[in-house]
Design an enzyme around this catalytic site. Structure first.
Site, short mmCIF file in Angstrom:
data_model
loop_
_atom_site.label_atom_id
_atom_site.label_comp_id
_atom_site.label_asym_id
_atom_site.label_seq_id
_atom_site.Cartn_x
_atom_site.Cartn_y
_atom_site.Cartn_z
CB CYS A 1 -0.46 0.24 -6.38
SG CYS A 1 -0.14 1.93 -6.91
CG HIS B 1 -0.84 -1.87 -10.75
ND1 HIS B 1 -1.95 -1.80 -9.93
CD2 HIS B 1 -0.19 -0.70 -10.59
CE1 HIS B 1 -1.98 -0.64 -9.32
NE2 HIS B 1 -0.92 0.06 -9.70
CD GLU C 1 -3.56 -4.99 -10.19
OE1 GLU C 1 -2.38 -5.41 -10.06
OE2 GLU C 1 -3.89 -3.81 -9.96
#
Lengths: 226, 83
Positions: free
Chosen positions: A87, A196, A198
């Site tokens: 991002c 994302h 993560e």
């Protein structure tokens, strides 16, 4: 010895804690890096996490690109160190010219936050080897400056060299050219993407799946076998 | 102090949804006849000392490396005449 993976915190970074946790869950040693650090504290790889570094003033990622830590990251990335930009981290990588193209305001001008289906287009990068080409994964997406653009020649080159790493499925969320969600550099050590991973490493959070964990296990496997 | 203006605009081939949103709002507000709008950024730099060739070269470098992203944007550097 286990691999040390650094996560950079700039002023305005939001997802550094989740990235550190993803590194730990994958089995590597997470190392916090500060934007003023010139030294990378002997890490084997670096994650540039999501958020709004320096408030996205000027352009997303433009100011961070000139922080002391990035001088070293750029130098090391060119020497082959694996770097993942998620991002805002992807925006910093394009502003740094470690990845081609640029990130612009979403074509519909709205902030978007949703689960996003992606197709893994390349399993030949340092961060995607635990996936297989063609595999479909679902990870969270949240951004307002997620529209990937590059000139036609660059896009053709990315496609021809297999450097489109991820493509959006089930609808393009931001007007990215050719539905591109993530790309890599020619050597495959630098990868950037807007969604994302993560946030999808534990079943209890994010999409309720662990589809994002592969990024962090891929790099761990690469570093341990290196 | 002298002022140098750097105008930054998205390249013509890059979609500008912000400009489009402004253009679409115009008829609703009663302003007819505007076929297109593109939105850019203007930087006003107050320069210490004279705006000589060296200062302009430095500002050109600032614009090229930092104020504009030349992958997507064009820029113009202008010296503003004192009023």
């Amino acid at each position: 010895m286990t691999a040390r993976i650094g996560v950079v915190t700039f002023p305005g970074t939001l997802d550094d804690r989740d990235s550190l946790r993803a590194v730990r869950i994958a089995g590597a040693e997470p190392v916090s890096l500060w934007h003023r650090d010139k030294d990378l504290h002997q890490v084997d790889a670096v994650v540039l996490a999501g958020g709004f570094s320096y408030g996205d003033y000027l352009r997303a990622g433009a100011i961070s690109r000139f922080s002391p830590v990035m001088a070293t990251v750029i130098e090391q990335a060119k020497a082959g160190m694996p770097v993942l930009g998620i991002c805002n981290g992807f925006q910093i990588l394009t502003e740094s010219h470690l990845l081609p193209g640029a990130m612009l305001r979403n074509n519909h001008l709205h902030f978007i936050c949703r689960d996003q289906k992606l197709r893994v287009e390349s399993a030949d990068t340092a961060w995607t080897s635990d996936y297989s080409a063609g595999q479909e994964i679902s990870v969270p997406l949240k951004n307002i400056d997620g529209r990937y653009v590059a000139d036609e020649r660059t896009l053709d080159e990315l496609e021809a060299e297999g450097r489109v790493a991820f493509r959006y499925l089930d609808g393009n969320p931001n007007g990215s050219l050719r539905d591109i969600a993530g790309i890599s550099n020619a050597a495959g050590n630098v990868v950037g993407l807007m969604p994302h991973p993560e946030h999808a490493v534990e079943p209890l959070i994010g999409t309720g799946r662990t589809d994002g964990l592969g990024f962090f296990t891929s790099i761990l496997k690469k570093l341990v076998s290196a | 102090m002298a002022r140098v203006v750097v105008d930054v605009m998205l390249k013509p081939e890059i979609l500008d949804p912000q400009g489009q949103a402004v253009q679409r709002a115009l008829p609703r507000l009663g302003f007819e006849g505007i076929a297109d709008v593109r939105q850019g950024k203007r930087f006003e730099l107050e320069v210490d000392g004279p705006v000589d060739e060296a200062a302009l070269a430095r500002i050109h470098e600032i614009a090229e490396t930092f104020l504009a992203n030349t992958v997507i944007e064009d820029f113009v550097v202008k010296v503003e005449e004192p009023k």
